[in-house]
Design a protein around this motif. Sequence first.
Motif, PDB file in Angstrom:
ATOM      1  N   SER A 127      -0.216  -0.639  -0.733  1.00  0.00           N
ATOM      2  CA  SER A 127       0.989  -0.011  -1.275  1.00  0.00           C
ATOM      3  C   SER A 127       0.678   1.208  -2.123  1.00  0.00           C
ATOM      4  CB  SER A 127       1.747  -1.021  -2.133  1.00  0.00           C
ATOM      5  OG  SER A 127       0.941  -1.417  -3.235  1.00  0.00           O
ATOM      6  N   GLY A 128      -0.560   1.326  -2.564  1.00  0.00           N
ATOM      7  CA  GLY A 128      -0.896   2.393  -3.488  1.00  0.00           C
ATOM      8  C   GLY A 128      -0.487   2.084  -4.918  1.00  0.00           C
ATOM      9  N   SER A 129      -0.086   0.834  -5.166  1.00  0.00           N
ATOM     10  CA  SER A 129       0.362   0.431  -6.497  1.00  0.00           C
ATOM     11  C   SER A 129      -0.363  -0.838  -6.912  1.00  0.00           C
ATOM     12  CB  SER A 129       1.872   0.178  -6.491  1.00  0.00           C
ATOM     13  OG  SER A 129       2.271  -0.572  -7.618  1.00  0.00           O
ATOM     14  N   LEU A 130      -0.978  -0.828  -8.085  1.00  0.00           N
ATOM     15  CA  LEU A 130      -1.654  -2.032  -8.573  1.00  0.00           C
ATOM     16  C   LEU A 130      -0.680  -3.182  -8.807  1.00  0.00           C
ATOM     17  CD1 LEU A 130      -4.189  -3.521  -9.474  1.00  0.00           C
ATOM     18  CD2 LEU A 130      -3.923  -2.485 -11.738  1.00  0.00           C
ATOM     19  N   PRO A 131       0.475  -2.963  -9.471  1.00  0.00           N
ATOM     20  CA  PRO A 131       1.423  -4.083  -9.640  1.00  0.00           C
ATOM     21  C   PRO A 131       1.862  -4.697  -8.312  1.00  0.00           C
ATOM     22  CG  PRO A 131       1.975  -2.315 -11.140  1.00  0.00           C
ATOM     23  CD  PRO A 131       0.909  -1.774 -10.227  1.00  0.00           C
ATOM     24  N   ARG A 132       2.147  -3.867  -7.291  1.00  0.00           N
ATOM     25  CA  ARG A 132       2.564  -4.380  -5.976  1.00  0.00           C
ATOM     26  C   ARG A 132       1.409  -5.130  -5.321  1.00  0.00           C
ATOM     27  NH1 ARG A 132       4.040  -6.900  -2.560  1.00  0.00           N
ATOM     28  NH2 ARG A 132       5.145  -6.394  -0.634  1.00  0.00           N
ATOM     29  N   TYR A 133       0.212  -4.610  -5.479  1.00  0.00           N
ATOM     30  CA  TYR A 133      -0.991  -5.262  -4.952  1.00  0.00           C
ATOM     31  C   TYR A 133      -1.115  -6.664  -5.549  1.00  0.00           C
ATOM     32  CZ  TYR A 133      -6.061  -5.727  -4.015  1.00  0.00           C
ATOM     33  OH  TYR A 133      -7.301  -6.145  -3.602  1.00  0.00           O
ATOM     34  N   LEU A 134      -0.861  -6.778  -6.845  1.00  0.00           N
ATOM     35  CA  LEU A 134      -1.024  -8.057  -7.519  1.00  0.00           C
ATOM     36  C   LEU A 134       0.023  -9.083  -7.092  1.00  0.00           C
ATOM     37  CD1 LEU A 134      -1.865  -6.769 -11.124  1.00  0.00           C
ATOM     38  CD2 LEU A 134      -3.460  -7.687  -9.421  1.00  0.00           C
ATOM     39  N   GLU A 135       1.169  -8.620  -6.582  1.00  0.00           N
ATOM     40  CA  GLU A 135       2.225  -9.542  -6.157  1.00  0.00           C
ATOM     41  C   GLU A 135       1.791 -10.439  -5.002  1.00  0.00           C
ATOM     42  OE1 GLU A 135       5.763  -7.379  -5.278  1.00  0.00           O
ATOM     43  OE2 GLU A 135       5.935  -6.531  -7.295  1.00  0.00           O
ATOM     44  N   THR A 136       0.856  -9.981  -4.189  1.00  0.00           N
ATOM     45  CA  THR A 136       0.425 -10.773  -3.037  1.00  0.00           C
ATOM     46  C   THR A 136      -0.229 -12.090  -3.456  1.00  0.00           C
ATOM     47  OG1 THR A 136      -1.707  -9.631  -2.939  1.00  0.00           O
ATOM     48  CG2 THR A 136       0.096  -8.695  -1.640  1.00  0.00           C
ATOM     49  N   PHE A 137      -0.691 -12.155  -4.693  1.00  0.00           N
ATOM     50  CA  PHE A 137      -1.394 -13.346  -5.145  1.00  0.00           C
ATOM     51  C   PHE A 137      -0.466 -14.527  -5.399  1.00  0.00           C
ATOM     52  CE2 PHE A 137      -4.247  -9.891  -5.974  1.00  0.00           C
ATOM     53  CZ  PHE A 137      -5.498 -10.406  -5.693  1.00  0.00           C
ATOM     54  N   ALA A 138       0.834 -14.287  -5.423  1.00  0.00           N
ATOM     55  CA  ALA A 138       1.768 -15.394  -5.606  1.00  0.00           C
ATOM     56  C   ALA A 138       1.597 -16.433  -4.500  1.00  0.00           C
ATOM     57  CB  ALA A 138       3.204 -14.873  -5.627  1.00  0.00           C
ATOM     58  N   HIS A 139       1.305 -15.973  -3.278  1.00  0.00           N
ATOM     59  CA  HIS A 139       1.179 -16.890  -2.146  1.00  0.00           C
ATOM     60  C   HIS A 139      -0.130 -17.680  -2.199  1.00  0.00           C
ATOM     61  CE1 HIS A 139       4.754 -15.222  -0.343  1.00  0.00           C
ATOM     62  NE2 HIS A 139       4.244 -14.011  -0.373  1.00  0.00           N
TER      63      HIS A 139
ATOM     64  N   ILE B  81      -3.050  -9.984   8.541  1.00  0.00           N
ATOM     65  CA  ILE B  81      -2.549  -8.602   8.632  1.00  0.00           C
ATOM     66  C   ILE B  81      -1.501  -8.346   7.564  1.00  0.00           C
ATOM     67  CG2 ILE B  81      -1.241  -7.012  10.083  1.00  0.00           C
ATOM     68  CD1 ILE B  81      -2.617  -8.335  12.511  1.00  0.00           C
ATOM     69  N   TRP B  82      -0.600  -9.330   7.347  1.00  0.00           N
ATOM     70  CA  TRP B  82       0.439  -9.149   6.336  1.00  0.00           C
ATOM     71  C   TRP B  82      -0.171  -8.903   4.962  1.00  0.00           C
ATOM     72  CZ3 TRP B  82       1.597 -11.312   1.690  1.00  0.00           C
ATOM     73  CH2 TRP B  82       2.815 -10.932   1.119  1.00  0.00           C
ATOM     74  N   PHE B  83      -1.176  -9.682   4.587  1.00  0.00           N
ATOM     75  CA  PHE B  83      -1.801  -9.503   3.278  1.00  0.00           C
ATOM     76  C   PHE B  83      -2.390  -8.102   3.144  1.00  0.00           C
ATOM     77  CE2 PHE B  83      -1.726 -14.144   2.625  1.00  0.00           C
ATOM     78  CZ  PHE B  83      -1.408 -14.184   1.272  1.00  0.00           C
ATOM     79  N   ARG B  84      -3.091  -7.645   4.175  1.00  0.00           N
ATOM     80  CA  ARG B  84      -3.704  -6.316   4.097  1.00  0.00           C
ATOM     81  C   ARG B  84      -2.644  -5.221   3.997  1.00  0.00           C
ATOM     82  NH1 ARG B  84      -7.055  -8.905   7.759  1.00  0.00           N
ATOM     83  NH2 ARG B  84      -6.097  -7.965   9.593  1.00  0.00           N
ATOM     84  N   GLU B  85      -1.581  -5.337   4.798  1.00  0.00           N
ATOM     85  CA  GLU B  85      -0.542  -4.309   4.776  1.00  0.00           C
ATOM     86  C   GLU B  85       0.238  -4.337   3.459  1.00  0.00           C
ATOM     87  OE1 GLU B  85       1.771  -4.953   8.283  1.00  0.00           O
ATOM     88  OE2 GLU B  85       0.361  -3.877   9.584  1.00  0.00           O
ATOM     89  N   ALA B  86       0.500  -5.518   2.937  1.00  0.00           N
ATOM     90  CA  ALA B  86       1.230  -5.622   1.676  1.00  0.00           C
ATOM     91  C   ALA B  86       0.411  -5.056   0.523  1.00  0.00           C
ATOM     92  CB  ALA B  86       1.596  -7.075   1.390  1.00  0.00           C
ATOM     93  N   ALA B  87      -0.904  -5.174   0.638  1.00  0.00           N
ATOM     94  CA  ALA B  87      -1.776  -4.665  -0.422  1.00  0.00           C
ATOM     95  C   ALA B  87      -1.979  -3.156  -0.332  1.00  0.00           C
ATOM     96  CB  ALA B  87      -3.128  -5.375  -0.370  1.00  0.00           C
TER      97      ALA B  87
END
Length: 382
Positions: free
Chosen positions: A65-77, A57-63
């Motif tokens: 965001s409506g922002s591609l850069p913010r979406y890409l941040e989830t890949f750090a994990h 759920i966290w991954f889906r909600e974090a993604a």
Amino acid sequence: MTSETSNLPTPDQIRRSPKVLLHDHLDGGLRPGTIIELAREVGYENLPETDADKLGIWFREAADSGSLPRYLETFAHTCAVMQTKEALFRVAAECAEDLAEDGVVYAEIRYAPEQHLEAGLTLEEVVEAVNDGFREGERRAKANGHRIRVGALLTAMRHAARALEIAELANRYRDNGVVGFDIAGAEAGFPPTRHLDAFEYLKRENNHFTIHAGEAFGLPSIWQALQWCGADRLGHGVKIIDDIEVAADGSVKLGRLASYVRDKRIPLEMCPTSNLQTAAAASYAEHPIGLLRKLHFRLTVNTDNRLMSGTSMSREFEHLVDTFGYSLDDMQWFTVNAMKSAFIPFDERLAMINDVIKPGYAELKSEWLFRQTASTSGTVSA
């Protein structure tokens, strides 16, 4: 009226239909439980959740965001737990298994080898571990009654400076599990023209490549990918809609770039749910895929990142069926488009179309016709 007595395929038929996936990131499709186990093994302590359901759920909600850069941040994990041969092997094998379970018969999975070197692996060790994992996943799928073939696309990060090195790596492994090359990452400020040496090299070697373009940046990104770099396919390409005018009377006029893309049959790797998350489209109903389908662009349907989008190929098609009323014929059209656009030899693509995809859809259509006829005559209960 239920889907069984309408023209719409049922969710079960969608799941069982043969599907082809061209745009899916390995580090965007991990099982949440696998992330937690791998994090424990390597001592990674920065996960936002340690319960599998909550982490998903966290991954889906974090993604969202409506922002591609913010979406890409989830890949750090996800990248953090993909730094060993064993982890890469496991993730790749599970990827193939999960796709096969969802009815995918051919997939091209992309990943950036340069993002998996933190624990001391070489680029070659990364590629070989992933290739071995895909082969294992294919074997497990076959043992479970499913068939799938998986090819790898090696990705270079557009903000880095290793594109030529990764292109050369893709060429060395082109007959051993790797089918092509890609660049990915934030589009704005990092045009594909920064990596012309890599694309010129690949063209000299007669190798295949796709480019993320027209997702967040717009028409210049698409033009550069095609006219400067010579991409075989466009990753996303949704912004091509900006070169199409729809008049009040419904008439449509294509600009020169849109006409070029359609006339040249350049494949567009559409990822509807992902595009909603990064604000490349406002809703499924407003997604350009609806109009582009009517205009007969070379469209394909893809998942992009199954974990971040909480999706699968079946779910993507379910959304399209619900939104646009697509039939099994439409699904077959998208699937054949994808297989025609794959980066494997022509005779192998043709065999997949004629021996797997068309017979699979023919069986589903026959089943659907039988149920329609039986339902009309009252011989089948709901």
